[in-house]
Design an enzyme around this catalytic site. Structure first.
Site, PDB file in Angstrom:
ATOM      1  CD  GLU A  10       1.263  -9.093   0.612  1.00 56.37           C
ATOM      2  OE1 GLU A  10       0.337  -8.477   0.538  1.00 56.37           O
ATOM      3  OE2 GLU A  10       1.463  -9.978   0.886  1.00 56.37           O
ATOM      4  N   GLY A  24       0.836  -1.096   0.064  1.00 61.56           N
ATOM      5  CA  GLY A  24      -0.111  -0.159   0.098  1.00 61.56           C
ATOM      6  C   GLY A  24       0.845   1.428  -0.200  1.00 61.56           C
ATOM      7  CE1 TYR A  30     -11.576   2.367  -5.468  1.00 58.04           C
ATOM      8  CE2 TYR A  30     -10.052   2.604  -7.434  1.00 58.04           C
ATOM      9  CZ  TYR A  30     -10.508   1.994  -6.357  1.00 58.04           C
ATOM     10  OH  TYR A  30     -10.457   0.475  -6.629  1.00 58.04           O
ATOM     11  N   GLY A  71       2.655  -2.748  -4.448  1.00 58.28           N
ATOM     12  CA  GLY A  71       1.865  -2.921  -5.872  1.00 58.28           C
ATOM     13  C   GLY A  71       2.080  -1.658  -6.809  1.00 58.28           C
ATOM     14  NE  ARG A  72      -1.489   3.167  -4.712  1.00 55.41           N
ATOM     15  CZ  ARG A  72      -2.871   3.157  -5.307  1.00 55.41           C
ATOM     16  NH1 ARG A  72      -3.101   3.696  -6.621  1.00 55.41           N
ATOM     17  NH2 ARG A  72      -3.710   2.399  -4.864  1.00 55.41           N
ATOM     18  CB  CYS A 127     -23.722   6.660 -22.648  1.00 56.27           C
ATOM     19  SG  CYS A 127     -23.624   7.112 -24.210  1.00 56.27           S
ATOM     20  CD  GLU A 128     -22.818   5.375 -16.765  1.00 58.69           C
ATOM     21  OE1 GLU A 128     -23.068   6.275 -15.796  1.00 58.69           O
ATOM     22  OE2 GLU A 128     -23.444   4.158 -16.990  1.00 58.69           O
TER      23      GLU A 128
END
Length: 420
Positions: free
Chosen positions: A274, A239, A317, A276-277, A343-344
């Site tokens: 761990e 994280g 997010y 990731g990002r 279309c949002e």
């Protein structure tokens, strides 16, 4: 073709550090939308993190970017792999990770996933399987599992870039800390080889959330001291965040490492992390072309060929990604919102950005797209997913082809085909 600003392996790589001419050349050759991953930057990020945690086992969180090119790069650099699904486990082994360096850490795994993991664990006894619920322990036992076992603990404390990813305080993840020693003992009685503990504060931890991370590590340390079992490792998750906004500072990784070690003082076990990002986010950009320009009052709308089906993080997010215009000539700037073709109303890559006045055909770059970008891409609105190009020095290679309309209906067109 690597960006100019990453030569030193600096802890921050801004979108402005990417070479505009190189990016324009990639878009001209491979089309848009296009993800670009710089493998040299991935190696630099790994080296920096491994240097901050010199005695730790470093497992790459595969969910951040499961591309074979990224996995092979990190396996060659010395990383292990943390896999949250059967698919990620299959990808990690296919990419060449040693099973001894692979952890399967699924949450509430479906039956087929657990069947696969148990079969792989039987074939590769060095693999570690992590469970975060008593039910999962029972389900493993029902399948005859007798391999390396790690227990995920729910610490009750979380952190991250949004509440949606603050997993440490979400009861979905892990066994309550108060129950952990009993569950460990139960797993050992069932014949599991209990080797570790695991917890995770959340995704995108920043400098002002290091205390929350430390609290999670302290909870794991308490459980490790309470159990009578000899543990090989304590996995504190990852994280580790990166600065998405241009004015944000890089994570003080040395401080995180020091606080982590202090919280584990007296625990006789190897530290596992761990990331990731942290390893892949600033190693990737998304290139997209403007196809529609609309001026409404004081706002200019730049419609692009990438949207929420290409990069969903802003819509899901509320995440901020830097956006840069790659036009070569000087133009006056405007207040611009970059939107996609879905279309949002949530199909927005960035709002209220100070950008050169957009025109049709302009190329835009979206930064920090190497983590959870193409991994979360979808075919919503029946849109094909984008291509991915990997850079390695001066070499550029398509590592994931652009989908076609035929790919969108492939599962339906082959519905009657026999399963292998």
């Amino acid at each position: 073709m690597s960006g100019d600003g990453d030569a030193s392996g600096a802890s921050v790589r801004r979108l402005a550090d990417w070479d505009a001419e190189d990016l324009r050349a990639l878009a001209a050759e491979f089309g848009t939308p296009l993800y670009v991953d710089d493998l040299a930057r991935v190696r630099q990020n790994y080296a920096r993190l491994a240097g901050a945690f010199p005695d730790a086992e470093v497992l790459f969180a595969v969910k951040a970017n499961a591309g074979r090119h990224v996995l092979r790069t990190l396996a060659a650099a010395g990383a292990g792999a943390e896999c949250a699904s059967a698919g990620e486990l299959a990808r990690a082994l296919d990419a060449g990770f040693d099973p001894a360096d692979v952890h399967y850490t699924a949450v509430n795994p479906p039956a087929e996933d657990l069947d696969y993991a148990c079969r792989i664990a039987a074939e590769h006894p060095a693999l570690t399987v992590t469970a975060g619920a008593r039910d999962t322990v029972e389900r493993l036992a029902e399948r005859g599992f007798a391999g390396r076992f790690c227990l995920r603990v729910h610490p009750g404390v979380g952190a991250g870039h949004s509440e949606s990813v603050s997993t440490g305080k979400d009861a979905k993840f892990g066994v309550p800390a108060a129950d952990a020693t009993a569950v460990l003992a139960d797993a050992a009685e069932r014949g599991f080889d209990v080797v570790g503990l695991h917890a995770h504060a959340g995704s995108g931890i920043t400098n002002d959330q290091i205390e929350e991370h430390e609290a999670v590590v302290s909870t794991l340390a308490d459980v490790a001291r309470e159990t009578d079992l000899a543990l090989e490792f304590v996995d504190v998750g990852g994280g580790f965040g990166v600065p998405y906004r241009e004015d944000e500072d890089a994570l003080d990784l040395e401080r995180v490492a020091a606080r982590t070690r202090a919280a584990l003082d007296g625990v006789d076990a190897t530290l596992t992390v761990e990331p990731g990002r942290y390893l892949v986010a600033d190693a990737g950009v998304l290139l997209t072309e403007v196809n529609t320009v609309k001026r409404v009052g004081d706002t200019t709308i730049a419609g692009a060929d990438a949207g929420m089906t290409t990069l969903v993080r802003p819509a899901m997010y509320g995440s901020y990604h830097p956006i840069r215009s790659l036009v070569a000539e000087e133009r006056a700037t405007e207040n611009v919102s970059v939107v996609g073709p879905v279309c949002e109303s949530t199909d927005v890559l960035g709002e209220d950005r100070d950008l050169p006045a957009p025109e049709r055909g302009d190329l835009l770059a979206v930064g920090n797209a190497g983590a959870y970008g193409v991994e979360m891409a979808s075919q919503y609105n029946s849109r094909p997913r984008p291509a991915v190009v990997a850079l390695d020095g001066d070499d550029a290679e398509v590592v994931r082809r652009r989908e076609t309309l035929a790919d969108v209906t492939l599962a339906e067109d082959t519905a009657s085909d026999p399963y292998p």
